[in-house]
Design an enzyme around this catalytic site. Structure first.
Site, mmCIF file in Angstrom:
data_model
loop_
_atom_site.group_PDB
_atom_site.id
_atom_site.type_symbol
_atom_site.label_atom_id
_atom_site.label_comp_id
_atom_site.label_asym_id
_atom_site.label_seq_id
_atom_site.Cartn_x
_atom_site.Cartn_y
_atom_site.Cartn_z
ATOM 1 N N ASP A 155 27.580 15.951 -22.926
ATOM 2 C CA ASP A 155 28.218 15.269 -24.050
ATOM 3 C C ASP A 155 28.950 16.194 -25.004
ATOM 4 O O ASP A 155 28.899 15.988 -26.202
ATOM 5 C CB ASP A 155 27.130 14.482 -24.814
ATOM 6 C CG ASP A 155 27.707 13.638 -25.936
ATOM 7 O OD1 ASP A 155 28.830 13.161 -25.785
ATOM 8 O OD2 ASP A 155 27.034 13.465 -26.967
ATOM 9 N N ASP A 196 20.558 13.528 -29.130
ATOM 10 C CA ASP A 196 21.349 14.407 -29.988
ATOM 11 C C ASP A 196 20.400 15.078 -30.981
ATOM 12 O O ASP A 196 19.652 14.407 -31.690
ATOM 13 C CB ASP A 196 22.454 13.615 -30.670
ATOM 14 C CG ASP A 196 23.564 13.269 -29.684
ATOM 15 O OD1 ASP A 196 24.009 14.179 -28.969
ATOM 16 O OD2 ASP A 196 23.953 12.090 -29.614
ATOM 17 N N HIS A 235 26.184 20.112 -30.635
ATOM 18 C CA HIS A 235 27.526 19.526 -30.510
ATOM 19 C C HIS A 235 27.867 18.417 -31.503
ATOM 20 O O HIS A 235 28.985 17.897 -31.449
ATOM 21 C CB HIS A 235 27.800 19.092 -29.063
ATOM 22 C CG HIS A 235 26.906 18.012 -28.535
ATOM 23 N ND1 HIS A 235 25.890 18.253 -27.643
ATOM 24 C CD2 HIS A 235 26.873 16.683 -28.752
ATOM 25 C CE1 HIS A 235 25.279 17.121 -27.333
ATOM 26 N NE2 HIS A 235 25.860 16.148 -27.995
ATOM 27 N N HIS A 258 19.486 11.500 -23.164
ATOM 28 C CA HIS A 258 20.243 12.401 -24.034
ATOM 29 C C HIS A 258 19.804 12.178 -25.475
ATOM 30 O O HIS A 258 19.942 11.072 -26.000
ATOM 31 C CB HIS A 258 21.737 12.127 -23.869
ATOM 32 C CG HIS A 258 22.607 13.013 -24.700
ATOM 33 N ND1 HIS A 258 22.688 14.374 -24.476
ATOM 34 C CD2 HIS A 258 23.412 12.759 -25.753
ATOM 35 C CE1 HIS A 258 23.521 14.898 -25.357
ATOM 36 N NE2 HIS A 258 23.967 13.950 -26.146
HETATM 37 ZN ZN ZN Z 1 25.410 14.100 -27.727
#
Ligand code: ZN
Length: 1042
Positions: A372, A262, A577, A260
């Protein structure tokens, strides 16, 4: 043979094995101490420090100065390039040789001009394999570059992870040497650690646990770390244990490699580009070495970055995608927030994402992937289904603070009744390491035991990137099929979901939104980002509509498809997000504001171009085109620009999705039968505004003492209460500052009291009446507000300006309504839903702060009060009090969040009947999509014109755009998106004045429905909707007449 059998002492046996593999204790004689053999320093080390993120070709040409282990470099966000010259000793022939590298910061190894592997302590990547077996004739001298970013995997927070970054951090190189690596020792360590994990995980009640412990103990007995010839016997003991198979009923865990990343969070967007390279090049290396390893990768934007910055890596990813090892997932442009983006923006996430995946990897994704995000809109199932997706994976609801979500595998039914199959990996994480405790948790924590026998296990360092390691893979492949544990299979998301689907008869269904009972401050934090989001969604809507009309009307007009794609992608990027949610550092917020500035300036230029094209060849007076971008006829007060920068008010009527000429200057007379606005200030300082539809009474401090629906005389404000009451709360969460507002903030409510005498009349009435006042919120923060009522308008607007200089305070505005209902209604994407106004159960009170889009309504039979807004997302209704969340002041990860000046508008609309029949939805659209007065260089049309209208007020024509262009660059086809907004089954006619040749229903990705041809009768199409259904329509325009 070994000596006496082990005594029956669990703890000493366990700890003995632990010491044998410990990296801390007894490394002089234990197995761990033998992982590496001989070592030698690198031949030469030099470095070059830069504040820029330079491409490799440029970096290696710079002046490098001598460097050594122990050197410090920095500060934060800079980059240190190391040139590493090395010579492997000849004596190491036949051995596996590593470059052992330990430094702070995130490193990337470059070899022969290509990135080859990431190096990060935090991601357990501290060595690079130079050769897995040095051959006799192999070259032994080599020059590598290591590009070290001055930030950790999770940024550079000062003191704690989510604190604002420390700009002065320094970084150190603590190891750079060559060493012989003992692969056989590594394998034994993996076995012993797994056996320890099984012993501990299954515990002293379990037979298999003791078998694991005694196997490990016996391995220690037979294994002499100093004598590699003893290793095979130990290895054989392990193999015997792990080779004992489980039964047919064993649970199957689908282990999927993941990382993951971001897209921006505690580091800026630009660093993410390098995070992708570091993480994915490591994954490529692992895919090469482990042909069974499958790596799932989401977010088209990140792949697009890699394509343009690391074309060689991109080509490798494409190759591994062909082999089925690299699996693009998710289908979206970024992993967006699941609450705040508009319905259309959510569609565009998939449209941009799926088209990118198709173009670059030959196929679209079959599952939505959003592990997430802070909650999931009830419209997502329909949007997924419309984008070719039936499966969804996330795990974030495991973060619920109050209620434990009852399923891990279930069907999710959306607002319109669409179903998708959802899986939450039961280990409640997307960053597993392959340890036994995680594998066991995946089985024991599963809420669907006995209903499904498969689950997902996402392994690899995540959030800041990093991804899987070889050790994780070694663990998981060892656990393939061992008695006492679930089966572990390296798998793909597709294999997982087909297994789940084939055995889904017993699964439960969850209806409506997946609300996260945490992070509810993200609806409000960073108000400017939220405002930019709402405003840019509007701008792109308007540009697409006007450009489509220009395309249909003019053979000369070139639809700005490429520019719009660019601007949409900027908006979609900001909907990541941790960006639109406001949970990012200051650097990211600044970049986000630049993206919005680009959309505003280019968007406004595109609006002018389209308006000019619409006016081409028109005979009317020069100057202005008045445009209505909404699908119904509107009569509103509009401020028209006058020469010299002044404005004059005019009442204009503009047809549905069309334009009108500028009206001639008017007196009040033609307003009739509409009543002009009357403004009266009483001697006590209070002000009454009345437009014949509503009557607003403000007390001398600007609070609302009365709001009456004139025709019925019905009062909307609760008896003895006041509306427009500003309230401040202490806002100190438990940890996640920018994210969380806690339930206990409600206990600190403090109404802000104004000073009598500040209320004054602004605009004196006629077309518009207004009153304004100042309010000192705190010693540091002040507010000014103009309360505005227009002729013919069913709502009163509150234009608000706040200078906000607070720490850990929350500002809201409240409206106690004379309405009683156990549920309030909130607008969401393409529809609305109800949430309770009471705190009966834990599921009810956990929603003490919720999100909404443009309106919230509280209605009882026959009457209601709606609260509209132009850029807010946080709201709540408790009892009869509607409140809108205005500003927060968190300090981490951005200490400057929300400090400064803000402007926003909310509005209040009392209504008779239901909010649907009263037109609340349209009113909220009007507030958000003001009529446009666009300057045009030549003559503007002398008559009004409408392109589209819809017969039913329940049906909203949301979007008009050019169809995505295929190979031919200027498609003369439009796509229309409509949805049913009232929650009803309805037939509706769409009328158009455009030259339409063919009309076909299509999906959200604009793929034609083979049975979707619609007959055109007198420029009309009949459309049938079910509640909250979204429909897309392809309109092929007639070829231009020359
Ligand atoms: Zn995230």
């Amino acid at each position: 043979m070994a000596g006496a059998p082990a005594l029956k002492h669990w703890r000493t046996t366990l700890e003995r094995v632990e010491k044998f593999v410990s990296p801390l204790y007894f490394t002089d004689c234990n197995l761990r101490g033998r992982l590496f053999g001989e070592s030698c320093p690198v031949a030469a080390l030099s470095s070059f420090l830069t504040p820029e993120r330079l491409p490799y070709q440029e970096a290696v040409l710079q002046d490098f100065s001598p460097a050594q282990v122990g050197d410090s470099f920095g500060p934060t966000w800079w980059t240190c390039w190391f040139r590493v010259e090395l010579t492997i000793p000849e004596a190491w022939v036949g051995q596996e040789v590593h470059l052992c590298w330990q430094s702070d910061g995130e490193g990337l190894v470059w070899r022969d001009g290509e990135p080859v592997q990431g190096l990060t302590k935090e991601g357990e990547k501290t060595s690079y394999i130079l050769t897995d077996r040095l051959g006799e004739g192999d070259p032994r001298s080599l020059t590598l570059y290591v590009e070290v970013a001055c930030n950790g995997l999770l940024g550079a927070g000062k003191g704690s992870m989510i604190a604002a970054p420390d700009p002065e951090k320094t970084f150190q190189l603590s190891r750079a040497e060559l060493a012989v690596f003992h692969r056989d020792v590594h394998k034994l360590l993996v076995d012993l650690e797994l056996l320890l994990g099984i012993a501990k995980g299954l515990g002293e009640d379990n037979q298999r646990s003791f078998q694991a412990l005694y196997t490990a103990n016996q391995m220690v007995n037979v294994c002499d770390p100093a004598r590699p010839e003893t290793f095979p016997v130990a290895q054989a003991l392990a193999s015997k244990f792990f080779g004992q198979r489980g039964g047919e009923s064993q649970h199957t865990i689908h282990a999927i490699g993941h990382c993951h990343i971001d897209t921006a969070w505690l580091w800026p967007f630009k660093e993410t580009i390098r995070k992708c390279a570091r993480s994915w090049v490591t994954a490529v290396q692992l895919m090469e070495q482990n042909p069974e390893f499958i790596f799932a990768c989401s977010q088209a934007q990140q792949l697009e970055w890699v394509k343009s910055h690391y074309p060689g890596l991109h080509a490798q990813l494409q190759e591994f995608a062909c082999r089925g090892q690299f699996v693009p997932v998710g289908g979206t442009w970024v992993e967006m927030d699941g609450n705040l983006p508009s319905g259309e923006a959510m569609v565009r996430q998939f449209l941009q994402g799926q088209n990118f995946f198709l173009q670059e990897f030959g196929k679209m994704c079959t599952e939505f992937w959003l592990p997430d995000t802070f909650g999931y809109s009830a419209q997502l199932p329909q949007i997924m289904r419309g984008c070719g997706i039936r499966h969804f994976l996330t795990q974030k609801l495991s973060w619920n603070l109050v209620n434990s979500f009852p399923h891990h595998t279930f069907f999710w039914e959306g607002l319109d009744g669409s179903h998708v199959l959802v899986h939450f990996p039961p280990g409640d994480s997307y960053g597993m390491q392959g340890n036994v405790d995680e594998v066991l948790k995946t089985v024991t924590n599963n809420r669907d035991k006995g209903r499904t026998n498969h689950s997902a296990f996402l392994f690899g360092f995540g959030d800041g990137g990093g991804g899987p390691t070889q050790t994780m893979l070694d663990r998981l492949t060892r656990l393939r099929d061992t008695d006492g544990l679930p089966r572990v299979q390296l798998s793909s998301p597709k294999q997982l979901f087909s297994a789940l689907e084939s055995d889904s008869g017993q699964l439960c269904t969850w209806v409506g939104e997946l609300f996260l009972e945490l992070h509810n401050g993200t609806y409000t934090t960073h108000a400017q980002i939220k405002k930019g989001n709402r405003e840019c969604e509007r701008i792109l809507h308007d540009v697409e509509l006007l450009s489509s009309l220009a395309l249909a009307r003019s053979t000369q007009f070139l639809y700005p498809a490429a520019q719009l794609q660019h601007l949409w992608r900027l908006l979609l990027l900001n909907q990541f997000h941790d960006v639109v949610t406001g949970s990012c550092i200051q650097l990211v917020a600044e970049d986000a504001m630049c993206h919005y500035a680009d959309i505003r300036s280019h968007g406004n230029a595109l609006l002018s171009t389209a308006a000019t094209a619409l006016c081409a060849g028109e005979p009317g007076p020069e100057g202005l085109l008045i445009v209505n971008t909404l699908p119904w006829k509107r009569t509103e007060v509009l401020a028209l620009p006058k020469p010299g920068g002044a404005h004059s008010l005019a009442l204009v009527t503009v047809p549905s999705m069309g334009y009108a000429p500028v009206p001639a200057p008017i007196s009040l007379q033609p307003l009739l039968p509409q009543q002009p606005v009357f403004v009266v200030q009483e001697t006590d300082g209070s002000v009454t505004l009345d437009n014949g539809i509503i009557r607003v009474r403000l007390d001398p401090t600007g609070r609302l003492t009365s709001l009456v629906l004139v025709a019925s005389g019905r009062e909307a404000i609760a008896e003895g209460a006041v509306g427009n009451q500003f309230v401040l709360f202490d806002d100190v969460p438990l940890y996640w500052d920018a994210w969380d507002v806690m339930d206990y903030h409600l206990e600190t409510r403090k109404p802000v009291l104004g000073q009598a005498g500040t209320l004054a009349v602004g605009t004196e009435g006629g077309l518009r009446g207004s009153a304004w006042f100042l309010l000192q919120l705190t010693p540091n923060s002040r507010l000014s507000q103009e309360v505005v009522l227009d002729v013919g308008c069913p709502y009163v607007r509150f234009h608000t300006e706040v200078h906000w200089h607070e720490a850990h305070k929350f500002l809201k505005v409240e409206f106690p309504a004379r309405v009683r209902c156990p549920q309030a209604t909130y607008e969401i994407q393409f529809g609305h839903l109800q949430r309770p106004t009471h705190y009966n159960t834990s599921w009810d009170w956990a929603r003490f702060e919720v999100w909404a889009h443009r309106w919230v309504d509280l209605s009882e039979h026959g009457f209601g009060l709606a609260l509209l807004n132009d850029c807010k997302y946080g709201a709540s209704v408790r009892g009869s009090v509607l409140s809108l969340s205005l500003l927060r002041a968190p300090k981490a990860p951005d200490a400057t969040a929300d400090v400064g000046r803000h402007e926003f508008t909310y509005a209040l609309m009392p209504h008779k009947g239901s909010f649907q029949d009263a037109g609340v939805i349209r009113a909220a659209y009007s507030l958000n999509f003001p009529l446009l007065a666009l300057p045009v260089p030549g003559p503007a049309p002398a008559t009004s014109w409408s392109a589209f209208s819809v017969s039913s007020p329940a049906v909203m024509l949301e979007t008009v755009k050019q169809a995505e262009t295929g190979p031919e660059s200027q498609s003369r086809a439009l796509v229309l998106r409509l949805y049913e907004a009232h929650g009803s089954h309805v037939d509706s006619w769409l009328h158009t004045s455009l030259p339409v040749q063919e009309a076909i229903l299509c999906d959200l990705l604009e793929r034609r429905d083979p049975a979707g041809h619609l007959p055109l009768q007198d420029n009309r199409l009949k459309l049938t909707f079910s509640p909250f259904q979204v429909q897309s329509l392809l309109l092929v325009l007639q070829p231009p007449e020359n």
